[in-house]
Design a protein around this motif. Structure first.
Motif, PDB file in Angstrom:
ATOM      1  N   ALA A  82       0.840  -1.200   0.000  1.00 31.83           N
ATOM      2  CA  ALA A  82       0.000   0.000   0.000  1.00 31.83           C
ATOM      3  C   ALA A  82       0.875   1.251   0.000  1.00 31.83           C
ATOM      4  O   ALA A  82       2.019   1.235   0.490  1.00 31.83           O
ATOM      5  N   PRO A  83       0.369   2.355  -0.565  1.00 35.87           N
ATOM      6  CA  PRO A  83       1.109   3.619  -0.470  1.00 35.87           C
ATOM      7  C   PRO A  83       1.325   3.998   0.995  1.00 35.87           C
ATOM      8  O   PRO A  83       0.440   3.824   1.828  1.00 35.87           O
ATOM      9  N   SER A  84       2.495   4.509   1.292  1.00 39.18           N
ATOM     10  CA  SER A  84       2.818   4.829   2.679  1.00 39.18           C
ATOM     11  C   SER A  84       1.980   6.012   3.168  1.00 39.18           C
ATOM     12  O   SER A  84       1.890   7.048   2.521  1.00 39.18           O
ATOM     13  N   CYS A  85       1.345   5.807   4.340  1.00 46.05           N
ATOM     14  CA  CYS A  85       0.592   6.892   4.957  1.00 46.05           C
ATOM     15  C   CYS A  85       1.132   7.178   6.356  1.00 46.05           C
ATOM     16  O   CYS A  85       0.416   7.700   7.215  1.00 46.05           O
ATOM     17  N   ALA A  86       2.386   6.777   6.583  1.00 46.46           N
ATOM     18  CA  ALA A  86       2.995   6.973   7.893  1.00 46.46           C
ATOM     19  C   ALA A  86       3.299   8.446   8.132  1.00 46.46           C
ATOM     20  O   ALA A  86       3.459   9.236   7.194  1.00 46.46           O
ATOM     21  N   ASP A  87       3.381   8.790   9.390  1.00 42.68           N
ATOM     22  CA  ASP A  87       3.775  10.141   9.768  1.00 42.68           C
ATOM     23  C   ASP A  87       5.213  10.367   9.293  1.00 42.68           C
ATOM     24  O   ASP A  87       6.136   9.655   9.707  1.00 42.68           O
ATOM     25  N   PRO A  88       5.450  11.329   8.409  1.00 43.70           N
ATOM     26  CA  PRO A  88       6.808  11.537   7.873  1.00 43.70           C
ATOM     27  C   PRO A  88       7.808  12.032   8.906  1.00 43.70           C
ATOM     28  O   PRO A  88       9.011  12.084   8.627  1.00 43.70           O
TER      29      PRO A  88
ATOM     30  N   ASP B  15       1.631  -3.169  11.777  1.00 41.33           N
ATOM     31  CA  ASP B  15       1.119  -1.846  12.138  1.00 41.33           C
ATOM     32  C   ASP B  15       2.191  -1.013  12.841  1.00 41.33           C
ATOM     33  O   ASP B  15       2.233   0.213  12.683  1.00 41.33           O
TER      34      ASP B  15
ATOM     35  N   ALA C 257       4.413   0.259  10.159  1.00 43.22           N
ATOM     36  CA  ALA C 257       3.672   1.206   9.326  1.00 43.22           C
ATOM     37  C   ALA C 257       3.530   2.562   9.989  1.00 43.22           C
ATOM     38  O   ALA C 257       3.266   3.568   9.317  1.00 43.22           O
ATOM     39  N   SER C 258       3.716   2.620  11.317  1.00 41.65           N
ATOM     40  CA  SER C 258       3.501   3.874  12.037  1.00 41.65           C
ATOM     41  C   SER C 258       4.661   4.853  11.888  1.00 41.65           C
ATOM     42  O   SER C 258       4.546   6.006  12.304  1.00 41.65           O
TER      43      SER C 258
ATOM     44  N   ALA D 261       8.038   6.540   9.461  1.00 40.13           N
ATOM     45  CA  ALA D 261       8.599   6.738   8.126  1.00 40.13           C
ATOM     46  C   ALA D 261       9.949   6.053   7.984  1.00 40.13           C
ATOM     47  O   ALA D 261      10.337   5.641   6.896  1.00 40.13           O
TER      48      ALA D 261
ATOM     49  N   ARG E 280       9.886  -0.211   4.367  1.00 44.75           N
ATOM     50  CA  ARG E 280      10.366   0.937   5.116  1.00 44.75           C
ATOM     51  C   ARG E 280      11.861   1.162   4.876  1.00 44.75           C
ATOM     52  O   ARG E 280      12.642   0.211   4.817  1.00 44.75           O
TER      53      ARG E 280
END
Length: 555
Positions: free
Chosen positions: A305-311, A401, A404-405, A407, A430
């Protein structure tokens, strides 16, 4: 074919070392039969029970390494003399440092000393078989006095000569535990003798059981070490008295060399382990690197999936213990915050035992000291930029998860074998910053940043570089995931061992002898396809071992 899988403190116990990869291996090779021979390390481990076992596991036989049982064997004069002779020869090799070369350039025993050790070891094994066990003899005063005479011998090293009575007692007790496989009844035609090959899932005691199966029944041995057991013993004995450390290093070095010499194939889990094995006497032609297999499906959703983590978030995932060097990570994060004040650090993991609990408390106190609450900072009052969490909560229900949290995933260890957590981060796509320990460089392969261990400034600089460059993070993350899928999956691991099993058995003569009605050998009674995967012969299927019933729900 039938495989005798030998594990020390591992499969099939729920809390066992190497449980996951053994379970995945057995489940992935459903065309073969497996007999499990398990050596337990603690009462707690036994009480926790077994993992559910697949149908291809025919039986499980267990033995305890954590408690000494009295076998009730009383040796006569001749048996006592044989024991003193073989045990004294083994002790003499240990007192000479395991027979390592005089130049000290190698951990490999000399050929003469290796032969002495092997002859003594198998002499004790044959005595145990003849007499019904050696449990009492190995704990007897005769054993301690024999060890003392060897320490006072002319060829003993100076450190061994300085051994005191407490040292001798400690060494004798350790040898008794390490040599318990000598007294097991596993090496008959209804045990490991019925296997086409034995597979020891670690060195040390598990490998000793495989050596005895080879000695008594000519069963070829495959030896796997994802963490070199000899290195573990060296590290564990660092705080022991010099005499104890010397004698036990001699024993474990000689045992490792014997296992490497007799094994048909040795499968290190990485190049770091491979170098250790070569230095300790392993023939390079027998070595085949097989990386541990990870279940990539658990990380597919996050990785694809496209990364939606906090940069602005760094994440660390693992067991909390001193070897992970979270102290350096916290100091590095303090430097990161000077450059990127919005950055947060999530430390995700449970403490490993009482030592880990104490270390976690120390790290929490250090985080509170380094990052006091500031009213005018980028976060609200009372909020610390470092959080300590565990997998299983509402925010982080799974390891995927957790990765995923953030960046950027960070590994700060000072000691590491095969970095499983690093592979998990790679499967999640990652970008990573890691310390150069163990097999990290081999695993990363250029898809992440690597810095020296115990260097907070270098760790901080690498993290800042990735935090400031989202395109580079995405590029490295994609390359890391592609590398992990190519090298570190369950499918790759199972396929490698399947090929190794076939290669070993193909080069081993068929040992079964079929008799006719008159009791005479029947020529060609075992067909050529006896070693082809699947049930080609009329050999009856052996059901679960009645001496070790499978737990409820194991099927």
């Amino acid at each position: 074919m039938r495989i005798g899988l030998i594990a020390e403190g591992g499969y099939p116990y729920v809390g066992g070392d190497a449980r996951l990869w053994c379970d995945r291996l057995v489940r992935g090779l459903g065309q073969h039969e497996f007999d499990i021979y398990a050596l337990s390390r603690s009462e707690r481990q036994e009480d926790e029970g077994w993992v559910p076992l697949p149908p291809q596991v025919s039986r499980v036989r267990t033995a305890s390494l954590w408690t000494a049982e009295d076998d009730g064997v009383v040796h006569g004069r001749r048996a006592r003399r044989r024991f003193a002779e073989h045990y004294g020869e083994l002790a003499a090799v240990l007192c000479a440092g395991g027979g390592r070369a005089a130049d000290g350039a190698s951990e490999t025993p000399s050929a003469l000393q290796a032969d002495r050790f092997g002859n003594a070891l198998y002499g004790l094994a044959e005595l145990a078989r003849d007499e019904g066990g050696l449990a009492g003899a190995l704990r007897s005063e005769v054993a301690v006095r024999t060890l003392e005479r060897a320490c006072r011998g002319r060829d003993a090293m100076r450190t061994a000569r300085e051994a005191r009575v407490p040292d001798l007692l400690a060494v004798a007790a350790h040898l008794e535990r390490a040599l318990r496989p000598l007294s097991l009844d596993w090496y008959e035609d209804d045990g490991l003798g019925a296997a086409d090959l034995s597979h020891a899932t670690s060195g040390g005691t598990a490998a000793l059981a495989g050596l005895l199966a080879r000695h008594f029944c000519d069963v070829p041995l495959v030896l796997t070490e994802y963490g070199v057991r000899l290195r573990t013993h060296y590290l564990a004995g660092a705080d022991a008295p010099p005499a104890v450390r010397t004698l036990l290093a001699g024993f474990h070095g000689a045992l490792a060399a014997e296992a490497y010499h007799r094994a048909a194939v040795i499968t290190p889990g990485n190049a770091h382990a491979r170098r250790w094995q070569e230095r300790c006497g392993a023939d390079r032609s027998k070595l085949r690197t097989v990386y541990p297999g990870m279940d990539a499906s658990r990380f597919a959703e996050v990785g694809e999936a496209p990364s939606c983590a906090d940069p602005d978030t760094l994440v660390w995932v693992g067991r909390v213990e001193p070897a992970k060097d979270l102290v350096s990570l916290l100091h590095a994060f303090a430097e990161v915050r000077k450059e990127e004040p919005k950055t947060r650090l999530r430390i995700v993991g449970a403490p490993a035992g009482p030592e880990g609990e104490a270390y976690l408390g120390h790290c929490r106190a250090l985080a509170a000291q380094l990052f006091p609450d500031e009213a005018d900072g980028p976060h609200t009052v009372g909020e610390n930029p470092v959080s300590f969490e565990e997998v299983g909560g509402p925010q982080l229900p799974s390891p995927a998860d957790a990765y995923a949290s953030g960046a950027v995933a960070v590994l700060s260890s000072v000691v590491e074998g095969f970095p499983v957590g690093l592979v998990e981060a790679m499967l999640c796509g990652r970008a990573t910053v890691s310390t150069d320990v163990g097999a990290v460089v081999e695993v990363i392969g250029g898809t992440g940043l690597v810095v020296p261990p115990r260097n907070p400034r270098a760790l901080a600089e690498a993290c800042v570089a990735l935090l400031r460059d989202p395109e580079r993070r995405a590029r490295l993350g994609a390359a890391a995931r592609a590398r992990a899928l190519e090298l570190f999956t369950v499918e790759q691991n199972v396929a490698a061992f399947h090929g190794i099993y076939l290669d070993v058995v193909a080069g081993t003569p068929v040992r079964r002898v079929v008799l006719d009605d008159a009791g005479a050998p029947l020529p060609f009674g075992v067909p050529a396809e006896a070693h082809v995967p699947g049930h080609w012969t009329n050999r009856p299927h052996t059901g679960p071992d009645t001496t070790a019933p499978l737990p409820e729900g194991a099927r």
